[in-house]
Design a protein around this motif. Structure first.
Motif, mmCIF file in Angstrom:
data_model
loop_
_atom_site.group_PDB
_atom_site.id
_atom_site.type_symbol
_atom_site.label_atom_id
_atom_site.label_comp_id
_atom_site.label_asym_id
_atom_site.label_seq_id
_atom_site.Cartn_x
_atom_site.Cartn_y
_atom_site.Cartn_z
ATOM 1 N N ASP A 168 0.810 -1.377 -0.158
ATOM 2 C CA ASP A 168 -0.154 -0.016 0.129
ATOM 3 C C ASP A 168 0.827 1.165 0.058
ATOM 4 N N ASN A 169 2.074 1.091 -0.092
ATOM 5 C CA ASN A 169 3.086 2.290 -0.064
ATOM 6 C C ASN A 169 3.072 3.064 -1.567
ATOM 7 N N SER A 170 3.130 4.100 -1.767
ATOM 8 C CA SER A 170 3.051 4.847 -2.973
ATOM 9 C C SER A 170 4.531 4.361 -3.856
ATOM 10 N N PHE A 171 5.513 3.868 -3.126
ATOM 11 C CA PHE A 171 6.579 3.388 -3.926
ATOM 12 C C PHE A 171 6.518 2.129 -4.629
ATOM 13 N N SER A 172 5.352 1.730 -4.274
ATOM 14 C CA SER A 172 4.843 0.361 -4.943
ATOM 15 C C SER A 172 4.204 0.794 -6.108
ATOM 16 N N SER A 173 3.680 2.206 -6.414
ATOM 17 C CA SER A 173 3.161 2.463 -7.525
ATOM 18 C C SER A 173 3.944 3.203 -8.822
ATOM 19 N N MET A 174 3.354 3.439 -9.915
ATOM 20 C CA MET A 174 4.142 3.853 -10.905
ATOM 21 C C MET A 174 4.576 5.672 -10.537
ATOM 22 N N HIS A 175 3.877 6.035 -9.593
ATOM 23 C CA HIS A 175 3.970 7.430 -9.279
ATOM 24 C C HIS A 175 4.419 7.714 -7.910
ATOM 25 N N PRO A 176 5.506 7.343 -7.417
ATOM 26 C CA PRO A 176 6.040 7.353 -6.313
ATOM 27 C C PRO A 176 5.904 8.703 -5.500
ATOM 28 N N ASN A 177 5.442 9.086 -4.299
ATOM 29 C CA ASN A 177 5.263 10.111 -3.547
ATOM 30 C C ASN A 177 6.750 10.452 -2.808
ATOM 31 N N THR A 178 7.589 11.258 -3.394
ATOM 32 C CA THR A 178 8.918 11.770 -2.590
ATOM 33 C C THR A 178 9.017 12.869 -1.867
ATOM 34 N N THR A 179 8.048 13.490 -1.535
ATOM 35 C CA THR A 179 8.044 14.724 -0.803
ATOM 36 C C THR A 179 8.691 14.321 0.507
ATOM 37 N N ASN A 180 9.726 15.348 0.775
ATOM 38 C CA ASN A 180 10.263 15.380 2.144
ATOM 39 C C ASN A 180 11.249 13.764 1.936
ATOM 40 N N ARG A 181 11.416 13.219 0.901
ATOM 41 C CA ARG A 181 12.406 11.977 1.043
ATOM 42 C C ARG A 181 13.349 12.079 -0.332
ATOM 43 N N ASN A 182 14.229 11.196 -0.110
ATOM 44 C CA ASN A 182 15.392 11.192 -1.217
ATOM 45 C C ASN A 182 14.951 10.398 -2.166
ATOM 46 N N PRO A 183 14.650 10.751 -3.446
ATOM 47 C CA PRO A 183 14.313 10.033 -4.609
ATOM 48 C C PRO A 183 14.644 8.377 -4.728
ATOM 49 N N ASP A 184 16.133 8.699 -4.643
ATOM 50 C CA ASP A 184 16.657 7.315 -4.414
ATOM 51 C C ASP A 184 16.214 6.111 -3.799
ATOM 52 N N GLU A 185 15.363 6.494 -2.717
ATOM 53 C CA GLU A 185 14.843 5.595 -1.940
ATOM 54 C C GLU A 185 13.778 4.725 -2.418
ATOM 55 N N ALA A 186 13.211 5.489 -3.538
ATOM 56 C CA ALA A 186 12.317 4.783 -4.261
ATOM 57 C C ALA A 186 12.457 3.998 -5.394
ATOM 58 N N THR A 187 13.701 4.040 -5.858
ATOM 59 C CA THR A 187 14.489 3.368 -6.849
ATOM 60 C C THR A 187 14.279 1.904 -6.748
ATOM 61 N N SER A 188 13.394 1.165 -7.696
ATOM 62 C CA SER A 188 13.346 -0.201 -7.629
ATOM 63 C C SER A 188 12.700 -0.614 -9.224
ATOM 64 N N ARG A 189 12.420 -1.787 -9.409
ATOM 65 C CA ARG A 189 11.952 -2.484 -10.582
ATOM 66 C C ARG A 189 10.668 -1.890 -10.790
ATOM 67 N N VAL A 190 9.993 -1.357 -9.989
ATOM 68 C CA VAL A 190 8.495 -0.949 -10.152
ATOM 69 C C VAL A 190 8.027 -0.323 -11.228
ATOM 70 N N PRO A 191 8.825 0.857 -11.353
ATOM 71 C CA PRO A 191 8.573 1.784 -12.490
ATOM 72 C C PRO A 191 8.831 0.975 -13.966
ATOM 73 N N TYR A 192 9.779 0.197 -13.900
ATOM 74 C CA TYR A 192 10.293 -0.463 -15.144
ATOM 75 C C TYR A 192 8.980 -1.266 -15.834
ATOM 76 N N GLU A 193 8.743 -2.127 -14.806
ATOM 77 C CA GLU A 193 8.049 -3.356 -14.974
ATOM 78 C C GLU A 193 6.610 -2.925 -15.089
ATOM 79 N N LYS A 194 6.065 -2.091 -14.161
ATOM 80 C CA LYS A 194 4.685 -1.634 -14.569
ATOM 81 C C LYS A 194 4.573 -0.809 -15.356
#
Length: 644
Positions: free
Chosen positions: A383-409
């Motif tokens: 249920d984390n936005s990082f598991s979506s194609m549109h991660p919410n990186t407000t006040n976060r380092n976008p490196d933290e959202a790096t994964s295969r999710v945007p590639y494969e979805k």
């Protein structure tokens, strides 16, 4: 101020980038020139940048730039030399590594349409420049010359250049780099210039003792695409404007492995259109490079993990070639739109691979990719936005959202759209999409509106039905965390065969199954499916099974690093101690972030002492971004006190 910027962004119909502290909506950086004097022995850079800004608001009094641990010496107007007042403003949680603001007070109020040229004198070193990997000469093959390479994606360029570190802004880039050791060769994003007259921003003493390199890129790029390597490296042509760059010892081997680069380029152009960037050069970096590949224009980076010996690892090279169209020419506006770069690239990569290796092989790639993406989703939380194609990186380092999710979805969404529009028309859509948004940074809403408009114009009597289908699922696909709302059929007998063999090994409880030798004929992607089945069912894998498989397949110290990485995941899950030395060797020689993060997570759980010992042993080998990621992982597993 944030509310004002948001209103301005919405007025222009753009999605604001939450991962930059710059006032890029009020003033746009148009050109960046850097002058660097490299001291690779001391891991230190004496630097000056010169930037041209275009004012886009009615009253501009200051320019805010992104920086990270840069030592700012002076800021001054290029035209007059007048020094401008500046301050460094700390922003947010420093542990997030987002950086700070270099806030520059201008000499007067500037109005819309005016241009400002600024020089910034600064220094950087290995302690703060998280975008740079400094290798000592002992860490190179020849052990005679130090080595430097960069990795600016996601928002790490602010640690080497003060700028607007956002994909929303694209700049013309030029550079002058000076080195003291004539054995050091330098390559950067851009065309290398020779015998060009120039005027240095700095007056360097003993200039005749320095070797000078100049680079120029006449197509605008975002900051994350700026790249550099410096070391004892050479280049070798692979034909038709393609080149391989590597340390001299490896250049012939790597060039042979990548000898089909002209073929890949030709097939990609046949599918998506002309290549506009000039030569295509791929650098095979030392093993500490943290990613499989990085798509800097004219200077693609790749990990040596793609060099397998049978050309089976070249999918990464084809993926990076695809970035020349999607990512570099048309760019996602911010890190929430990362899938616009990567999902399209995976789609193009697999289109070309299907023509080279067949559709069943590409289906296996899609299965393996989806498995990796799902593993990331479970780590983030379904249920984390990082598991979506549109991660919410407000006040976060976008490196933290790096994964295969945007590639494969992203790939799955495009494959679904192709099934609606049909293969040949969808190819034309992709070509029209590139042409329409060429040299721009866009968000998914712009893509969505263009897609609907294109369908209405080109699909005629089918248009309304297709538009309604797209409208029904688009938001679910892009914004909803977890698995895609529609399952893409990638069934293939190759998948079934690999799973059946893996199951037979488990059922054999230490006896080799009848078809055990089939594994030797598998391509790496089928071996990956085989091992993934064992990983998914690791609780049923007995020690005798591991021993017999290792004896028969020689998996520990296997050459193909993608295969052996999955084997080591299984080793750590079932606690197969006999292969631990292989894991130790792997984490000491391979710097790929995605591999190391998973392995250190398993080590922290099951081999706590080795996790800390091996990390301390190899910390200087890993890229700074990887070090920070592993440190965060190990925080979950406090170091245990070992009593002898």
């Amino acid at each position: 101020m944030i509310y004002l910027l948001l209103c301005m962004a919405l007025a222009f119909g753009a999605e604001i980038d939450v991962n930059t502290f710059s006032n890029y909506i009020e003033v746009s950086q148009e050109q960046v020139h850097i002058e660097w004097l490299l001291d690779l022995d001391e891991q230190y850079i004496n630097a000056t940048s010169q930037s041209i800004f275009r004012v886009t608001t009615n009253k501009l009094k200051k320019i805010d730039l992104d920086i990270y641990q840069l030592s700012i010496i002076a800021v001054y107007l290029s035209s007059s030399g007048n020094v401008l007042q500046h301050e460094i403003i700390k922003k947010g949680d420093q542990s997030l590594l987002q950086g700070d603001v270099l806030s520059i007070q201008l000499d007067r109020v500037y109005t819309r349409g005016e241009y400002i040229k600024l020089n910034i004198k600064y220094n950087l070193d290995s302690k703060g420049a998280r975008a740079l990997g400094f290798l000592t000469k002992e860490q190179t093959y020849s052990k005679s010359v130090p080595y430097l390479f960069s990795q600016c994606e996601d928002n790490n360029c602010r640690s080497i250049i003060p700028l607007q570190d956002t994909p929303s802004i694209k700049v013309f880039f030029t550079a002058t780099v000076l080195v003291k050791d004539p054995r050091i060769n330098v390559f950067m994003t851009g065309n290398k210039l020779y015998n060009t007259k120039f005027k240095l921003l700095n007056n360097y003493e003993n200039l005749q003792a320095l070797t000078l390199y100049q680079f120029e890129l006449d197509i605008k790029i975002p900051a994350y695409l700026i790249g550099i390597i410096a070391g004892e490296v050479v280049e070798k042509s692979t034909g038709n404007g393609t080149y391989v760059i590597a340390e001299p010892h490896f250049i012939d081997e790597y060039a042979q492995e990548l000898s089909d680069l002209p073929v890949y380029m030709k097939k990609m152009q046949e599918y998506i259109g002309p290549y506009i960037w000039g030569d295509y050069k791929i650098v095979i970096l030392p093993a500490s490079f943290p990613f499989g590949g990085m798509e800097h224009p004219l200077l693609t980076f790749a990990s040596p993990t793609i060099i397998v010996g049978d050309k089976s690892g070249v999918g990464t090279a084809i993926h990076e070639i695809a970035h020349s169209w999607v990512g570099n020419t048309v760019t996602g506006r911010n890190w929430a739109n990362f899938w616009i770069n990567e999902g399209f690239c995976v789609f193009l990569e697999r289109k070309i691979l299907s023509r080279l290796n067949g559709l069943d092989s590409v289906k296996l790639d899609a299965i393996n990719g989806n498995s990796s993406a799902y593993t990331s989703m479970l780590t983030f939380g379904l249920d984390n936005s990082f598991s979506s194609m549109h991660p919410n990186t407000t006040n976060r380092n976008p490196d933290e959202a790096t994964s295969r999710v945007p590639y494969e979805k992203g790939y799955q969404l495009l494959t679904y759209l192709e099934s609606l529009i049909k293969e040949d028309p969808f190819q034309q859509f992709l070509r029209d999409y590139i042409e329409n948004f060429k040299f721009q940074s866009i968000d998914e809403d712009q893509l969505y509106q263009f897609l609907l408009s294109w369908v209405r114009k080109n699909k005629q009597e089918e248009a309304q039905k297709i538009v309604e289908e797209i409208q029904k699922v688009w938001k679910k696909w892009v914004y909803t965390p977890g698995l895609a709302p529609i399952t893409i059929d990638v069934s293939t007998p190759l998948f079934t065969d690999a799973n059946n063999l893996a199951k037979a090994w488990i059922d054999g409880k230490g006896q080799a199954p009848q078809k055990a030798n089939d594994f030797q004929q598998y391509k790496p992607n089928q071996k990956s499916v085989f091992l993934q089945y064992l990983i998914d069912n690791y609780k049923d894998v007995e020690a005798a099974v591991m021993t017999k498989m290792d004896e028969q397949y020689k998996l520990t110290f296997y050459k193909d690093q993608k295969t052996v990485y999955k084997w080591y995941r299984l080793v750590l899950l079932v606690k197969y101690d006999q292969a631990l030395e292989g894991v130790h060797d792997f984490v000491s020689k391979v710097g790929v972030s995605s591999y190391l993060k998973v392995l250190y997570d398993l080590l922290g759980q099951n081999y706590n002492k080795q996790a800390y010992d091996w990390f301390d042993e190899n910390k200087s080998f890993y890229h700074p971004v990887v070090v920070q990621a592993i440190e965060k992982i190990l925080q979950k597993y406090p170091k245990k006190l070992i009593i002898e």
